[in-house]
Design a protein around this motif. Structure first.
Motif, PDB file in Angstrom:
ATOM      1  N   LYS A 140     -15.532  -7.464  -6.096  1.00 50.71           N
ATOM      2  CA  LYS A 140     -15.734  -7.551  -4.649  1.00 50.71           C
ATOM      3  C   LYS A 140     -14.490  -8.089  -3.928  1.00 50.71           C
ATOM      4  N   ASN A 143     -11.702  -5.468  -3.829  1.00 51.82           N
ATOM      5  CA  ASN A 143     -11.988  -4.410  -2.862  1.00 51.82           C
ATOM      6  C   ASN A 143     -11.766  -4.887  -1.426  1.00 51.82           C
ATOM      7  N   GLU A 144     -12.157  -6.111  -1.127  1.00 53.65           N
ATOM      8  CA  GLU A 144     -11.912  -6.676   0.212  1.00 53.65           C
ATOM      9  C   GLU A 144     -10.420  -6.839   0.466  1.00 53.65           C
ATOM     10  N   LYS A 147      -8.919  -3.487   1.269  1.00 48.27           N
ATOM     11  CA  LYS A 147      -9.267  -3.111   2.645  1.00 48.27           C
ATOM     12  C   LYS A 147      -8.359  -3.842   3.637  1.00 48.27           C
TER      13      LYS A 147
END
Length: 184
Positions: A140, A143-144, A147
């Motif tokens: 997680k 992935n953040e 982004k």
């Protein structure tokens, strides 16, 4: 692109570091409980040094990894942890991005290692681990971070600052992987 610059700048250090730590003993299932405890500790002192510097510069950054390592160490009877063994400082957002690249990027390797922990007969007695979990949830943060990186453009100066700090962060982990409990 910032991500490509960071990958290129750290590829050699990353490869070298992968071959020089106790996680390899998890992968071949030869790790002892004491070696596992040391691996958790070595990771804790490195993650702790880095994470406390990122919160100021990167939105949503937490001390999640060092806190999970602290929980796992506590379950193994290690509670008196010195978080200030290493001096590490990010002076700006670009440096924090370089450091975050290293710790967030470690999620994929950590997930693979986590899947092997349960296959180590010497570690079967351990309660469920919170750092090396082997679950996709550990991705997680990565992935953040991706982004966040893709949401903006970076100057060449920022890319260079980030690349230098990423290399420095890998070197910090290399130093941590040479720490023994007797050095603490």
């Amino acid at each position: 692109m910032m991500l490509n610059r960071l990958r290129e700048a750290t590829a050699e250090l990353h490869k070298k570091l992968e071959g020089e730590n106790l996680a390899n003993k998890i992968m071949d299932h030869s790790i002892s409980p004491e070696e596992y405890k040391l691996l958790l500790y070595q990771n804790f002192i490195a993650y702790s040094a880095v994470e406390r510097n990122l919160i100021e510069f990167i939105p949503g950054q937490t001390r999640d990894k060092s806190n999970r390592l602290k929980q796992d160490l506590s379950k193994m009877g290690v509670n008196d942890l010195d978080e200030s063994i290493f001096k590490f400082r990010c002076e700006n957002e670009a440096e924090a991005i370089g450091a975050a690249y290293v710790i967030e990027g470690s999620a994929m390797g950590g997930m693979i290692i986590g899947k092997e922990v349960e296959n180590c007969s010497s570690l079967k007695h351990l309660p469920r681990q919170t750092f090396f979990t082997g679950t996709r949830e550990s991705m997680k943060g990565w992935n953040e971070f991706l982004k966040f990186l893709r949401s903006r453009e970076f100057s060449e100066t920022e890319k260079e600052l980030a690349a230098n700090k990423a290399r420095e962060t890998f070197k910090l982990f290399e130093k941590a992987f040479n720490v023994e409990f007797s050095n603490c």
